[in-house]
Write a protein that holds these residues in place. Sequence first.
Motif, mmCIF file in Angstrom:
data_model
loop_
_atom_site.group_PDB
_atom_site.id
_atom_site.type_symbol
_atom_site.label_atom_id
_atom_site.label_comp_id
_atom_site.label_asym_id
_atom_site.label_seq_id
_atom_site.Cartn_x
_atom_site.Cartn_y
_atom_site.Cartn_z
ATOM 1 N N THR A 1 0.853 -1.176 0.000
ATOM 2 C CA THR A 1 0.000 0.000 0.000
ATOM 3 C C THR A 1 0.890 1.228 0.000
ATOM 4 N N ILE A 2 0.489 2.267 -0.729
ATOM 5 C CA ILE A 2 1.289 3.484 -0.858
ATOM 6 C C ILE A 2 0.399 4.693 -0.616
ATOM 7 N N SER A 3 0.888 5.638 0.186
ATOM 8 C CA SER A 3 0.128 6.852 0.458
ATOM 9 C C SER A 3 1.082 8.021 0.653
ATOM 10 N N GLU A 4 0.661 9.206 0.215
ATOM 11 C CA GLU A 4 1.463 10.409 0.395
ATOM 12 C C GLU A 4 1.110 11.139 1.685
ATOM 13 N N ASN A 5 0.182 10.591 2.448
ATOM 14 C CA ASN A 5 -0.271 11.212 3.684
ATOM 15 C C ASN A 5 -0.232 10.183 4.801
ATOM 16 N N GLY B 1 6.480 -4.483 7.453
ATOM 17 C CA GLY B 1 7.481 -3.433 7.355
ATOM 18 C C GLY B 1 6.962 -2.240 6.584
ATOM 19 N N THR B 2 7.652 -1.109 6.727
ATOM 20 C CA THR B 2 7.286 0.108 6.014
ATOM 21 C C THR B 2 8.542 0.771 5.467
ATOM 22 N N ALA B 3 8.344 1.661 4.502
ATOM 23 C CA ALA B 3 9.440 2.455 3.957
ATOM 24 C C ALA B 3 8.910 3.835 3.622
ATOM 25 N N TYR B 4 9.789 4.834 3.702
ATOM 26 C CA TYR B 4 9.411 6.199 3.366
ATOM 27 C C TYR B 4 10.339 6.716 2.282
ATOM 28 N N ALA B 5 9.772 7.343 1.249
ATOM 29 C CA ALA B 5 10.587 7.853 0.148
ATOM 30 C C ALA B 5 9.863 8.968 -0.581
ATOM 31 N N ASP B 6 10.542 10.090 -0.743
ATOM 32 C CA ASP B 6 10.030 11.192 -1.563
ATOM 33 C C ASP B 6 8.592 11.570 -1.229
ATOM 34 N N GLY B 7 8.275 11.657 0.048
ATOM 35 C CA GLY B 7 6.950 12.086 0.458
ATOM 36 C C GLY B 7 5.900 11.002 0.509
ATOM 37 N N SER B 8 6.268 9.759 0.232
ATOM 38 C CA SER B 8 5.302 8.659 0.229
ATOM 39 C C SER B 8 5.677 7.593 1.255
ATOM 40 N N VAL C 1 5.196 3.580 2.213
ATOM 41 C CA VAL C 1 4.908 2.301 1.575
ATOM 42 C C VAL C 1 4.812 1.229 2.655
ATOM 43 N N GLY C 2 3.741 0.447 2.627
ATOM 44 C CA GLY C 2 3.564 -0.650 3.574
ATOM 45 C C GLY C 2 3.754 -1.984 2.886
ATOM 46 N N PHE D 1 9.158 -10.639 -0.773
ATOM 47 C CA PHE D 1 9.806 -9.512 -0.113
ATOM 48 C C PHE D 1 9.561 -9.580 1.397
ATOM 49 N N VAL D 2 10.614 -9.339 2.171
ATOM 50 C CA VAL D 2 10.483 -9.248 3.621
ATOM 51 C C VAL D 2 10.949 -7.888 4.137
ATOM 52 N N ASP D 3 11.576 -7.093 3.265
ATOM 53 C CA ASP D 3 12.037 -5.761 3.656
ATOM 54 C C ASP D 3 12.386 -4.996 2.391
ATOM 55 N N PHE D 4 12.153 -3.676 2.395
ATOM 56 C CA PHE D 4 12.662 -2.843 1.317
ATOM 57 C C PHE D 4 13.021 -1.472 1.855
ATOM 58 N N GLU D 5 13.891 -0.784 1.106
ATOM 59 C CA GLU D 5 14.438 0.480 1.584
ATOM 60 C C GLU D 5 14.713 1.401 0.405
ATOM 61 N N TYR D 6 14.346 2.672 0.565
ATOM 62 C CA TYR D 6 14.704 3.671 -0.437
ATOM 63 C C TYR D 6 16.118 4.156 -0.151
ATOM 64 N N ILE D 7 16.932 4.254 -1.196
ATOM 65 C CA ILE D 7 18.341 4.621 -1.051
ATOM 66 C C ILE D 7 18.544 6.034 -1.576
ATOM 67 N N GLU D 8 18.822 6.967 -0.686
ATOM 68 C CA GLU D 8 19.078 8.350 -1.088
ATOM 69 C C GLU D 8 20.527 8.475 -1.536
ATOM 70 N N TYR D 9 20.795 7.933 -2.711
ATOM 71 C CA TYR D 9 22.159 7.841 -3.225
ATOM 72 C C TYR D 9 22.132 8.190 -4.699
ATOM 73 N N SER D 10 22.966 9.138 -5.119
ATOM 74 C CA SER D 10 22.981 9.568 -6.511
ATOM 75 C C SER D 10 21.568 9.983 -6.919
ATOM 76 N N ASP D 11 20.986 9.323 -7.927
ATOM 77 C CA ASP D 11 19.632 9.647 -8.365
ATOM 78 C C ASP D 11 18.563 8.914 -7.564
#
Length: 277
Positions: A7-11, A31-38, A40-41, A216-226
């Motif tokens: 699930t993805i939400s910007e709020n 698990g959850t992840a946060y990236a660019d204002g969104s 993700v569950g 998938f058991v985990d994911f992560e946004y990488i603030e690296y380069s682009d």
Amino acid sequence: MANNAYTISENLEEFGKQINADLSQGLDLIGTAYADGSWVGLYQDTLNSTGYATASSASELRQIVEQQWQVGGYRLTDVEYGDDGVWFGTFEEDDGANNYSIANSFTQLQEDISQLWDKGWELVDVEYGDGIWFGTYRDVPGGNNWASADNYGDFYQATQAMLNDGYDLVDFEYGDGIWFGTFQQDSSITSGFVVGNTFDELVANGQQYGNQGYEFVDFEYIEYSDGGWLGVMEKETPQNTAVGDALLPLKIANERAINEGLADVLYDYGSVDYYGG
């Protein structure tokens, strides 16, 4: 193996409502992840009972964790730091013991891990946010390990070494320029990771392994380069067996799925730190 859902939400408020709806449908938040204002569950259709809590600081999250030790049967399993200083904790109903560490530097985190290892705790999750490293620990059986590197190429090599030594990747974190993997000796699973420029691309790259029983058991946004995404995948297996190079770690079918920024350092190997408990 359980099936994934997302699930993805910007709020954040809307994100919580979506989680509640998904939990009521029998899905478990893992698990959850946060990236660019969104936000993700990540879910699985397992038989566990899960929940979540949000806090405005690591200290407040610590208080929530300790309250659960006293009044509830839920134990912290995953932490994510997101927009406006929000710390998001995922909990699972479990009678097992739980612990945490809060460090103001990566060096202090390493010291905390070693001290808790000596007391019988195993690291299961690490999160970085606002200059703080938050470690989550459980009294799970098996050997525990971790690896860190300052670029993708070194992290890839460190993960290969760990998997060859009989450890499985169970959690990944990118923070303050550090690539950090948590590993566990578990003969019941086989694991690895995939990457993608976007979340949709990450999911698409994981589908070929989903056909082989990986989830998938985990994911992560990488603030690296682009920027980009890394997802940890695992499947149930009766015992640790020799696996092909394609699973050490999981390789994406198309190398172009790694963004150019990551590809630039793919073979820029340097020092790698990895330790066992």
